[in-house]
Design a protein around this motif. Structure first.
Motif, PDB file in Angstrom:
ATOM      1  N   GLU A 100      -0.509   8.623   4.255  1.00 42.32           N
ATOM      2  CA  GLU A 100      -0.156   8.179   5.599  1.00 42.32           C
ATOM      3  C   GLU A 100      -0.804   6.826   5.842  1.00 42.32           C
ATOM      4  OE1 GLU A 100      -0.734   9.387  10.319  1.00 42.32           O
ATOM      5  OE2 GLU A 100      -1.680  10.579   8.741  1.00 42.32           O
ATOM      6  N   GLY A 101      -0.008   5.859   6.215  1.00 39.60           N
ATOM      7  CA  GLY A 101      -0.517   4.510   6.431  1.00 39.60           C
ATOM      8  C   GLY A 101      -0.455   4.092   7.882  1.00 39.60           C
ATOM      9  N   VAL A 102      -1.447   3.323   8.306  1.00 43.57           N
ATOM     10  CA  VAL A 102      -1.494   2.761   9.656  1.00 43.57           C
ATOM     11  C   VAL A 102      -1.691   1.251   9.524  1.00 43.57           C
ATOM     12  CG1 VAL A 102      -2.745   2.688  11.849  1.00 43.57           C
ATOM     13  CG2 VAL A 102      -2.429   4.881  10.653  1.00 43.57           C
ATOM     14  N   ALA A 103      -0.913   0.481  10.262  1.00 42.89           N
ATOM     15  CA  ALA A 103      -1.028  -0.975  10.269  1.00 42.89           C
ATOM     16  C   ALA A 103      -1.544  -1.412  11.631  1.00 42.89           C
ATOM     17  CB  ALA A 103       0.323  -1.617   9.974  1.00 42.89           C
ATOM     18  N   LEU A 104      -2.553  -2.286  11.621  1.00 44.74           N
ATOM     19  CA  LEU A 104      -3.175  -2.727  12.875  1.00 44.74           C
ATOM     20  C   LEU A 104      -3.307  -4.240  12.868  1.00 44.74           C
ATOM     21  CD1 LEU A 104      -6.133  -1.110  14.719  1.00 44.74           C
ATOM     22  CD2 LEU A 104      -6.304  -3.525  14.117  1.00 44.74           C
ATOM     23  N   ASP A 105      -3.027  -4.857  14.013  1.00 45.70           N
ATOM     24  CA  ASP A 105      -3.182  -6.302  14.116  1.00 45.70           C
ATOM     25  C   ASP A 105      -3.493  -6.666  15.559  1.00 45.70           C
ATOM     26  OD1 ASP A 105      -2.424  -8.694  12.030  1.00 45.70           O
ATOM     27  OD2 ASP A 105      -2.225  -9.354  14.119  1.00 45.70           O
ATOM     28  N   LEU A 106      -4.210  -7.777  15.703  1.00 47.89           N
ATOM     29  CA  LEU A 106      -4.543  -8.298  17.024  1.00 47.89           C
ATOM     30  C   LEU A 106      -3.331  -8.917  17.706  1.00 47.89           C
ATOM     31  CD1 LEU A 106      -7.156  -8.810  18.800  1.00 47.89           C
ATOM     32  CD2 LEU A 106      -7.237 -11.062  17.738  1.00 47.89           C
ATOM     33  N   ALA A 107      -2.386  -9.422  16.906  1.00 50.16           N
ATOM     34  CA  ALA A 107      -1.242 -10.178  17.428  1.00 50.16           C
ATOM     35  C   ALA A 107      -0.030  -9.279  17.619  1.00 50.16           C
ATOM     36  CB  ALA A 107      -0.904 -11.332  16.490  1.00 50.16           C
ATOM     37  N   ARG A 111       7.060  -4.079  12.308  1.00 53.10           N
ATOM     38  CA  ARG A 111       7.466  -2.686  12.572  1.00 53.10           C
ATOM     39  C   ARG A 111       8.852  -2.341  12.008  1.00 53.10           C
ATOM     40  NH1 ARG A 111       6.253  -2.850  17.542  1.00 53.10           N
ATOM     41  NH2 ARG A 111       4.145  -1.984  17.405  1.00 53.10           N
ATOM     42  N   PRO A 112       9.887  -3.164  12.208  1.00 55.27           N
ATOM     43  CA  PRO A 112      11.213  -2.777  11.696  1.00 55.27           C
ATOM     44  C   PRO A 112      11.291  -2.713  10.169  1.00 55.27           C
ATOM     45  CG  PRO A 112      11.380  -4.519  13.355  1.00 55.27           C
ATOM     46  CD  PRO A 112       9.946  -4.413  12.992  1.00 55.27           C
ATOM     47  N   GLN A 113      10.325  -3.353   9.477  1.00 51.11           N
ATOM     48  CA  GLN A 113      10.366  -3.362   8.013  1.00 51.11           C
ATOM     49  C   GLN A 113       9.674  -2.145   7.401  1.00 51.11           C
ATOM     50  OE1 GLN A 113       9.796  -7.484   6.338  1.00 51.11           O
ATOM     51  NE2 GLN A 113       9.100  -7.892   8.426  1.00 51.11           N
ATOM     52  N   GLY A 114       9.035  -1.339   8.232  1.00 51.38           N
ATOM     53  CA  GLY A 114       8.431  -0.103   7.741  1.00 51.38           C
ATOM     54  C   GLY A 114       7.168  -0.340   6.924  1.00 51.38           C
ATOM     55  N   GLY A 115       6.799   0.684   6.167  1.00 52.51           N
ATOM     56  CA  GLY A 115       5.618   0.623   5.317  1.00 52.51           C
ATOM     57  C   GLY A 115       4.462   1.428   5.852  1.00 52.51           C
ATOM     58  N   ALA A 116       4.384   1.590   7.160  1.00 54.95           N
ATOM     59  CA  ALA A 116       3.305   2.361   7.767  1.00 54.95           C
ATOM     60  C   ALA A 116       3.895   3.371   8.743  1.00 54.95           C
ATOM     61  CB  ALA A 116       2.315   1.446   8.487  1.00 54.95           C
ATOM     62  N   ALA A 117       3.153   4.458   8.949  1.00 56.23           N
ATOM     63  CA  ALA A 117       3.610   5.484   9.885  1.00 56.23           C
ATOM     64  C   ALA A 117       3.423   5.033  11.329  1.00 56.23           C
ATOM     65  CB  ALA A 117       2.855   6.783   9.635  1.00 56.23           C
ATOM     66  N   ALA A 118       2.453   4.130  11.553  1.00 54.53           N
ATOM     67  CA  ALA A 118       2.171   3.659  12.906  1.00 54.53           C
ATOM     68  C   ALA A 118       1.745   2.199  12.849  1.00 54.53           C
ATOM     69  CB  ALA A 118       1.075   4.505  13.548  1.00 54.53           C
ATOM     70  N   LEU A 170       0.832  -1.205   0.000  1.00 59.20           N
ATOM     71  CA  LEU A 170       0.000   0.000   0.000  1.00 59.20           C
ATOM     72  C   LEU A 170       0.865   1.252   0.000  1.00 59.20           C
ATOM     73  CD1 LEU A 170      -2.651  -1.207   2.596  1.00 59.20           C
ATOM     74  CD2 LEU A 170      -3.072  -0.830   0.156  1.00 59.20           C
ATOM     75  N   ALA A 171       1.972   1.216   0.745  1.00 56.99           N
ATOM     76  CA  ALA A 171       2.878   2.371   0.771  1.00 56.99           C
ATOM     77  C   ALA A 171       3.501   2.617  -0.601  1.00 56.99           C
ATOM     78  CB  ALA A 171       3.964   2.148   1.820  1.00 56.99           C
ATOM     79  N   ARG A 172       3.797   1.530  -1.324  1.00 57.85           N
ATOM     80  CA  ARG A 172       4.346   1.699  -2.677  1.00 57.85           C
ATOM     81  C   ARG A 172       3.273   2.247  -3.628  1.00 57.85           C
ATOM     82  NH1 ARG A 172       7.757  -2.758  -1.236  1.00 57.85           N
ATOM     83  NH2 ARG A 172       6.127  -4.296  -1.616  1.00 57.85           N
TER      84      ARG A 172
END
Length: 257
Positions: A68-75, A83-90, A60-62
């Motif tokens: 501005e991107g946000v990534a959300l997960d239950l786990a 997180r260390p691989q980036g792609g989202a602001a949060a 999605l970032a590409r």
């Protein structure tokens, strides 16, 4: 009955480091979902809902580099991996049925193969509508009843326990989407069959993904050798030239606020 959310989060957290090594089918489905988006889709702010290892957050970032991107997960384990691989602001820990997000704050909610773990899909749709801006899209792929039917039917020849995850029917998805306050742009089921050289390869892939049997009522403890041999015999009767089939009933939906 749906699996316990704590068990789901724990299972996928444990699988975070290994998930991408066997996630070819999951990536194919996610890319197919991207193809379902209208050509005119714009996303100043997007949410990857059930981001897992973050593969589609980076996609999605590409696609929308200025967004501005946000990534959300239950786990939590998945978030630590992503997180260390980036792609989202949060990167946020959260539940699709109770999003920790502000009203009218996103143009696109993208969710691939996560919402099948939600017991109240109507509530998922209400939450999606709440956080979407006017004209915003919810694009999701999910699994339907009949997924891994070959494995389920083979187990039924062995015992009466629930060994395969159960999912809601396509008719339930259709009814719930039609009854939501979102406009249905598209909604369809597309079966996808993959093949494995043997039963062990299939069960290893499911465990590595964290998507092995999570249903209430599943048998506890180890499976005896005699029962495994009986399962192998039952499944082998379904063998095709390409290998042992495993069919996924995938539903793709695009809804607009």
């Amino acid at each position: 009955m749906m699996p316990d959310k704590g068990a789901i989060a724990a299972s996928f957290s444990r699988a975070a480091a290994s998930y991408d090594s066997v996630a070819g089918l999951q990536r194919d489905i996610g890319h197919a979902l991207l193809g379902e988006l209208p050509a005119t889709t714009s996303a100043g702010r997007w949410l990857d809902l059930g981001c897992g290892t973050g593969h589609f957050s980076r996609e999605l970032a590409r696609r929308w580099p200025a967004a501005e991107g946000v990534a959300l997960d239950l786990a939590e384990g998945m978030l630590r991996h992503a997180r260390p691989q980036g792609g989202a602001a949060a990167f946020i820990a959260g539940d699709a049925e109770a999003l920790p997000l502000a009203d009218a704050s996103f143009d696109l909610l993208f969710s691939s193969l996560a919402l099948q773990w939600c017991g109240d899909f109507a509530q998922v749709l209400r939450e999606a509508r709440r956080v979407l801006r006017s004209g915003g899209l919810l694009a999701f792929s999910s699994l339907c009843d009949g997924t891994l039917a070959e494995l389920r039917d083979s187990w039924r020849e062995v015992d009466g326990h629930a060994h395969v995850n159960r999912f809601r029917s396509p008719q339930d998805y259709q009814r719930l989407c039609a009854g939501s306050d979102l406009q249905v742009v598209s909604l369809h089921v597309s079966p996808l069959t993959v093949h494995f050289p043997d039963l062990a390869s299939l069960t290893h892939a499911l465990k590595t993904l964290g998507a092995h049997n999570l249903n209430p009522g599943r048998p506890g403890g180890l499976t005896g050798r005699a029962r495994l041999r009986a399962l192998v015999r039952a499944y082998e009767r379904l063998r095709q030239p390409e290998g042992l089939p495993a069919t996924y009933q995938v539903i793709y939906g695009v809804l607009r606020k």
